[in-house]
Design a protein around this motif. Structure first.
Motif, PDB file in Angstrom:
ATOM      1  N   HIS A 129       0.863  -1.273  -0.092  1.00 37.02           N
ATOM      2  CA  HIS A 129       0.058  -0.132  -0.035  1.00 37.02           C
ATOM      3  C   HIS A 129       0.945   1.293  -0.097  1.00 37.02           C
ATOM      4  O   HIS A 129       0.571   2.230  -0.852  1.00 37.02           O
ATOM      5  CB  HIS A 129      -0.978   0.119   1.217  1.00 37.02           C
ATOM      6  CG  HIS A 129      -2.071  -1.238   1.045  1.00 37.02           C
ATOM      7  ND1 HIS A 129      -3.080  -1.060   1.996  1.00 37.02           N
ATOM      8  CD2 HIS A 129      -2.107  -2.085   0.103  1.00 37.02           C
ATOM      9  CE1 HIS A 129      -3.896  -2.042   1.732  1.00 37.02           C
ATOM     10  NE2 HIS A 129      -3.466  -2.734   0.635  1.00 37.02           N
ATOM     11  N   SER A 130       1.871   1.164   0.618  1.00 39.34           N
ATOM     12  CA  SER A 130       2.782   2.534   0.851  1.00 39.34           C
ATOM     13  C   SER A 130       3.405   2.865  -0.446  1.00 39.34           C
ATOM     14  O   SER A 130       3.493   3.866  -1.017  1.00 39.34           O
ATOM     15  CB  SER A 130       3.889   2.232   1.936  1.00 39.34           C
ATOM     16  OG  SER A 130       4.533   1.149   1.715  1.00 39.34           O
ATOM     17  N   LEU A 131       3.635   2.061  -1.364  1.00 41.65           N
ATOM     18  CA  LEU A 131       4.207   1.871  -2.767  1.00 41.65           C
ATOM     19  C   LEU A 131       3.285   2.727  -3.555  1.00 41.65           C
ATOM     20  O   LEU A 131       3.566   3.662  -4.206  1.00 41.65           O
ATOM     21  CB  LEU A 131       4.607   0.625  -3.343  1.00 41.65           C
ATOM     22  CG  LEU A 131       4.927   0.859  -5.067  1.00 41.65           C
ATOM     23  CD1 LEU A 131       6.330   1.380  -5.073  1.00 41.65           C
ATOM     24  CD2 LEU A 131       5.154  -0.747  -5.314  1.00 41.65           C
ATOM     25  N   VAL A 132       2.038   2.204  -3.533  1.00 45.45           N
ATOM     26  CA  VAL A 132       0.908   2.935  -4.312  1.00 45.45           C
ATOM     27  C   VAL A 132       0.676   4.215  -3.997  1.00 45.45           C
ATOM     28  O   VAL A 132       0.435   5.059  -4.588  1.00 45.45           O
ATOM     29  CB  VAL A 132      -0.286   1.852  -4.159  1.00 45.45           C
ATOM     30  CG1 VAL A 132      -1.483   2.739  -5.114  1.00 45.45           C
ATOM     31  CG2 VAL A 132      -0.160   0.531  -4.650  1.00 45.45           C
ATOM     32  N   PRO A 172      -0.133  10.823  -6.211  1.00 39.66           N
ATOM     33  CA  PRO A 172      -0.185  12.320  -6.573  1.00 39.66           C
ATOM     34  C   PRO A 172      -0.026  12.451  -8.126  1.00 39.66           C
ATOM     35  O   PRO A 172      -0.590  12.977  -8.967  1.00 39.66           O
ATOM     36  CB  PRO A 172       0.810  13.004  -5.948  1.00 39.66           C
ATOM     37  CG  PRO A 172       1.169  12.367  -4.623  1.00 39.66           C
ATOM     38  CD  PRO A 172       0.898  11.027  -4.833  1.00 39.66           C
ATOM     39  N   ALA A 173       0.914  11.250  -8.593  1.00 45.37           N
ATOM     40  CA  ALA A 173       0.842  11.414 -10.067  1.00 45.37           C
ATOM     41  C   ALA A 173      -0.113  10.746 -10.637  1.00 45.37           C
ATOM     42  O   ALA A 173      -0.467  11.212 -11.718  1.00 45.37           O
ATOM     43  CB  ALA A 173       2.148  10.491 -10.376  1.00 45.37           C
ATOM     44  N   PHE A 174      -0.993   9.877 -10.154  1.00 49.44           N
ATOM     45  CA  PHE A 174      -2.154   9.014 -10.672  1.00 49.44           C
ATOM     46  C   PHE A 174      -3.211  10.499 -10.562  1.00 49.44           C
ATOM     47  O   PHE A 174      -3.758  10.163 -11.784  1.00 49.44           O
ATOM     48  CB  PHE A 174      -2.601   8.124  -9.791  1.00 49.44           C
ATOM     49  CG  PHE A 174      -2.155   6.835 -10.092  1.00 49.44           C
ATOM     50  CD1 PHE A 174      -2.741   5.876 -11.021  1.00 49.44           C
ATOM     51  CD2 PHE A 174      -0.798   6.200  -9.396  1.00 49.44           C
ATOM     52  CE1 PHE A 174      -1.997   4.623 -11.285  1.00 49.44           C
ATOM     53  CE2 PHE A 174      -0.377   5.083  -9.657  1.00 49.44           C
ATOM     54  CZ  PHE A 174      -1.105   4.006 -10.535  1.00 49.44           C
ATOM     55  N   GLU A 175      -3.350  11.079  -9.756  1.00 45.39           N
ATOM     56  CA  GLU A 175      -4.407  12.430  -9.679  1.00 45.39           C
ATOM     57  C   GLU A 175      -4.066  13.170 -11.013  1.00 45.39           C
ATOM     58  O   GLU A 175      -4.792  13.397 -11.410  1.00 45.39           O
ATOM     59  CB  GLU A 175      -4.087  12.918  -8.428  1.00 45.39           C
ATOM     60  CG  GLU A 175      -4.571  12.316  -7.094  1.00 45.39           C
ATOM     61  CD  GLU A 175      -6.084  12.286  -6.885  1.00 45.39           C
ATOM     62  OE1 GLU A 175      -6.833  13.003  -7.931  1.00 45.39           O
ATOM     63  OE2 GLU A 175      -6.689  11.727  -6.063  1.00 45.39           O
ATOM     64  N   GLU A 176      -2.659  13.453 -11.197  1.00 44.62           N
ATOM     65  CA  GLU A 176      -2.341  14.455 -12.389  1.00 44.62           C
ATOM     66  C   GLU A 176      -2.786  13.351 -13.760  1.00 44.62           C
ATOM     67  O   GLU A 176      -3.379  14.301 -14.537  1.00 44.62           O
ATOM     68  CB  GLU A 176      -0.875  14.215 -12.345  1.00 44.62           C
ATOM     69  CG  GLU A 176      -0.163  15.370 -13.541  1.00 44.62           C
ATOM     70  CD  GLU A 176       1.037  15.686 -13.515  1.00 44.62           C
ATOM     71  OE1 GLU A 176       1.650  15.991 -14.314  1.00 44.62           O
ATOM     72  OE2 GLU A 176       1.958  15.610 -12.424  1.00 44.62           O
ATOM     73  N   ASP A 196       4.738   6.022 -18.734  1.00 41.00           N
ATOM     74  CA  ASP A 196       5.072   7.114 -17.567  1.00 41.00           C
ATOM     75  C   ASP A 196       5.411   6.374 -16.074  1.00 41.00           C
ATOM     76  O   ASP A 196       4.886   5.520 -15.673  1.00 41.00           O
ATOM     77  CB  ASP A 196       3.750   7.637 -17.314  1.00 41.00           C
ATOM     78  CG  ASP A 196       3.830   9.040 -16.279  1.00 41.00           C
ATOM     79  OD1 ASP A 196       4.864   9.060 -15.775  1.00 41.00           O
ATOM     80  OD2 ASP A 196       3.044   9.852 -16.456  1.00 41.00           O
ATOM     81  N   ALA A 197       6.845   6.327 -15.771  1.00 38.82           N
ATOM     82  CA  ALA A 197       7.495   5.678 -14.551  1.00 38.82           C
ATOM     83  C   ALA A 197       6.917   6.395 -13.518  1.00 38.82           C
ATOM     84  O   ALA A 197       7.220   5.531 -12.494  1.00 38.82           O
ATOM     85  CB  ALA A 197       8.857   5.926 -14.972  1.00 38.82           C
ATOM     86  N   ARG A 198       6.320   7.380 -13.474  1.00 40.01           N
ATOM     87  CA  ARG A 198       5.980   7.856 -11.921  1.00 40.01           C
ATOM     88  C   ARG A 198       4.544   7.163 -11.459  1.00 40.01           C
ATOM     89  O   ARG A 198       4.498   7.256 -10.460  1.00 40.01           O
ATOM     90  CB  ARG A 198       5.237   9.073 -12.544  1.00 40.01           C
ATOM     91  CG  ARG A 198       6.547  10.245 -12.897  1.00 40.01           C
ATOM     92  CD  ARG A 198       5.799  11.554 -13.061  1.00 40.01           C
ATOM     93  NE  ARG A 198       4.853  11.606 -14.237  1.00 40.01           N
ATOM     94  CZ  ARG A 198       3.812  12.571 -14.380  1.00 40.01           C
ATOM     95  NH1 ARG A 198       3.659  13.284 -13.505  1.00 40.01           N
ATOM     96  NH2 ARG A 198       2.950  12.373 -15.377  1.00 40.01           N
ATOM     97  N   ILE A 199       4.052   6.275 -12.363  1.00 42.95           N
ATOM     98  CA  ILE A 199       2.854   5.753 -12.023  1.00 42.95           C
ATOM     99  C   ILE A 199       3.116   4.078 -12.175  1.00 42.95           C
ATOM    100  O   ILE A 199       4.022   3.673 -12.640  1.00 42.95           O
ATOM    101  CB  ILE A 199       1.680   5.797 -12.797  1.00 42.95           C
ATOM    102  CG1 ILE A 199       1.670   5.540 -14.438  1.00 42.95           C
ATOM    103  CG2 ILE A 199       1.263   7.295 -12.780  1.00 42.95           C
ATOM    104  CD1 ILE A 199       0.233   5.663 -14.992  1.00 42.95           C
TER     105      ILE A 199
END
Length: 224
Positions: free
Chosen positions: A57-60, A65-69, A93-96
């Motif tokens: 969960h902590s990873l997700v 914030p990137a998912f929100e974007e 997209d490596a941020r998600i």
């Protein structure tokens, strides 16, 4: 099957006082509070639950914030228009978390949220109005009409948004098994109805204690 009086006394003995017990129990939102949650927040939480499933969960949460974007702050009117090509681009997209199946569930669930809002005024209205005495019916509804909301995802999503629900976690199932009610996570309609009836009985015997609290109290009866 033991009655609510036994469950309450067991937990009081474990925690030493009513105040200490209450401090360890969740407090669900009121129907009015659930109605005030906007549809984009329901969609965001739904997606968060889908991505948390099977992952740390902590990873997700760190990536959220990137998912929100990339999902337009989970505005369902915008998300529902995301094409397959758009989702394929998100795979770069490596941020998600780049899991195509889970990414595809987001526009599908956006459509689900919009459909329910059209039918009932808002997604929150549907969540708020669903009776806790048929909470497994809401799990089934979410599983049937939503995407990737089977298993424990529906009750955990509801717990995350604050809807009163029990959760058939490992400890809760173990506690129910100890009372010869079920011996596995309820999946069939028969088992779901059986567990709902048991929780309804404890709910009534307790004078209306929230299902989420009864669920947690049951979990506390399991010794590790």
């Amino acid at each position: 099957m033991r009655d609510y009086k036994w469950l309450n006394e067991y937990c009081l003995n474990r925690f030493g006082s009513a105040a200490e017990l209450e401090a360890h129990l969740p407090v669900p939102k009121t129907p009015a509070q659930l109605r005030k949650i906007s549809d984009d927040r329901y969609l965001s939480t739904m997606a968060l639950r889908v991505f948390r499933a099977g992952l740390k969960h902590s990873l997700v949460d760190a990536k959220w914030p990137a998912f929100e974007e990339v999902f337009f702050k989970f505005d369902p009117e915008k998300v529902v228009l995301m094409s397959a090509e758009h989702l394929e681009r998100l795979m770069q997209d490596a941020r998600i978390i780049r899991h195509l199946g889970k990414l595809k569930s987001v526009p599908r669930n956006a459509q689900f949220v919009l459909d329910v809002a059209h039918e009932q005024g808002s997604f929150g209205a549907m969540i708020a109005d669903w009776p806790v005495t048929d909470i497994v019916g809401l799990w089934t509804f979410l599983k049937k009409r939503g995407s990737q909301l089977g298993g424990l995802s529906a009750p955990r999503f509801l717990r995350m948004v604050g809807k009163d629900t029990f959760v058939p976690s490992y400890d809760v199932v173990a506690a129910l098994n100890a009372q010869n009610i079920i011996d596995k996570v309820p999946g069939s309609l028969r088992d779901l109805a059986l567990v709902q009836d048991v929780f309804n009985q404890w709910h009534e015997e307790s004078g209306g204690r929230p299902m989420s609290q009864i669920s947690m109290m049951l979990a506390y009866t399991v010794n590790h």
